[in-house]
Enzyme design. Structure first.
Site, mmCIF file in Angstrom:
data_model
loop_
_atom_site.group_PDB
_atom_site.id
_atom_site.type_symbol
_atom_site.label_atom_id
_atom_site.label_comp_id
_atom_site.label_asym_id
_atom_site.label_seq_id
_atom_site.Cartn_x
_atom_site.Cartn_y
_atom_site.Cartn_z
ATOM 1 N N GLY A 1 0.804 -1.213 0.000
ATOM 2 C CA GLY A 1 0.000 0.000 0.000
ATOM 3 C C GLY A 1 0.836 1.262 0.000
ATOM 4 O O GLY A 1 1.977 1.279 -0.449
ATOM 5 N N ASP B 1 1.475 5.077 -12.379
ATOM 6 C CA ASP B 1 0.858 6.164 -13.150
ATOM 7 C C ASP B 1 -0.638 6.240 -12.862
ATOM 8 O O ASP B 1 -1.216 7.334 -12.799
ATOM 9 C CB ASP B 1 1.096 5.948 -14.645
ATOM 10 C CG ASP B 1 2.574 5.822 -14.982
ATOM 11 O OD1 ASP B 1 3.385 6.430 -14.268
ATOM 12 O OD2 ASP B 1 2.908 5.111 -15.949
#
Length: 328
Positions: free
Chosen positions: A226, A253
């Site tokens: 995470g 991205d």
């Protein structure tokens, strides 16, 4: 338009698959795909899928631009790239059945002073049309790392918000111009800090140093573990749902696109982080960048686990993580 992404060194990505590579021999490829790519271009595609009106700029080789032009037309992305003599680089990715991946990255364009001036003139034209800019990816030959800081300062001087996602020397230099948000992964953060970063408290120390330099938002990506968002008023950790990993290309991205989407709409950090984490999780489960139906995000949004790490709930003016052990 809502947001402009800047890709200074785009690429044509040639992805190939084969059973096993044998160096020095003829290798038969079972599958191949050539697509227009680049970090800022990937960010723009995901933003478009989230319903945003996106413009793209940067430098693009005039001799092999057709794949990019076709992509921009197909995805209705506003093309403001400055054309440069020569060909945009090709990156070859060789994937074997074992999971081993070999990258062959060819040299990119060589950019000269006239093209640098042309890009800055284009940014001047775009500045009145968008409040948020995303500067992402590597630099071509002829462009020094300090140019990232120059572009960020140029946009900030016009009142723009800049999200910055680069690595290596370009990251180090760009941070000096204090963008609105930076998103290093752990390896990039270690390169910047010049030392190993092993604990959450060490991440917090780096984030506090960056915030003290004028960067309000520091998002540190820990891959499958995470990410942590160190904001001006709170610190949040997001754990993504477990996904079957098909490809990690475009995951970072996609995360940047989700962050840009939420921040530019004035969403809370919690809402923005939930979306960005879900979009990034979806990205690793597929080869393509983006999604055709936003509804695919709904189950993932519910599965993202968010935790408030700082003590600001009890001490509104505290921005530290000294009491992070109290977090539930």
């Amino acid at each position: 338009m809502d947001i402009v992404t800047i890709t200074l060194n785009p690429a044509l990505d040639l992805t190939t698959r084969l059973e096993a590579m044998h160096p020095g021999e003829v290798n038969l490829v079972s599958e191949a795909n050539l697509r227009a790519a680049g970090k800022g271009i990937n960010v723009a595609m995901v933003l478009k899928d989230l319903g945003r009106d996106v413009g793209l700029t940067g430098w693009l080789g005039a001799e092999n631009q057709q794949s990019f032009v076709s992509l921009f037309e197909e995805r209705a992305l506003a093309d403001h790239f400055v054309r440069v003599a020569g060909s945009t680089r090709i990156n070859v990715k060789i994937s074997e059945q074992s999971g081993r991946v070999t990258d062959l990255n060819l040299p990119g364009l060589t950019v000269h002073e006239a093209e640098v001036s042309a890009l800055e003139a284009e940014l001047e034209r775009l500045a009145p049309k968008a409040d948020w800019f995303v500067l992402a990816g590597s630099l071509p030959k002829g462009v020094a790392p300090a140019y990232c800081a120059h572009l960020i300062a140029l946009l900030k001087a016009r009142g723009k918000q800049v999200i910055f996602d680069c690595s290596g020397a370009a990251l180090t230099e760009g941070l000096k111009a204090a963008p609105t948000l930076v998103k290093p992964n752990l390896e990039e953060l270690e390169q910047w800090a010049g030392r190993p970063i092993r604990t959450l408290e060490e991440q917090a120390e780096c984030a506090r140093a960056l915030q003290a330099s004028g960067i309000p938002h520091v998002v540190i990506s820990n891959g499958a573990d995470g990410l942590v968002w160190f904001g001006p008023d709170a610190t949040w950790q997001a754990i993504p749902p477990r996904m079957e990993v098909v490809s990690t290309v475009g995951a970072g991205d996609s995360l940047v696109a989700g962050l840009a989407h939420g921040l530019s709409l004035g969403w809370s950090a919690e809402q923005t982080l939930r979306l960005a984490t879900a979009v990034s999780a979806l990205a690793v489960s597929q080869v393509a960048v983006g999604f055709s139906d936003i509804k695919v995000l709904e189950p993932l949004l519910e599965q993202v686990r968010l935790t408030r790490l700082d003590a600001a709930q009890r001490q509104p003016h505290s921005h530290s993580m000294d009491n992070s052990g109290d977090a539930q």
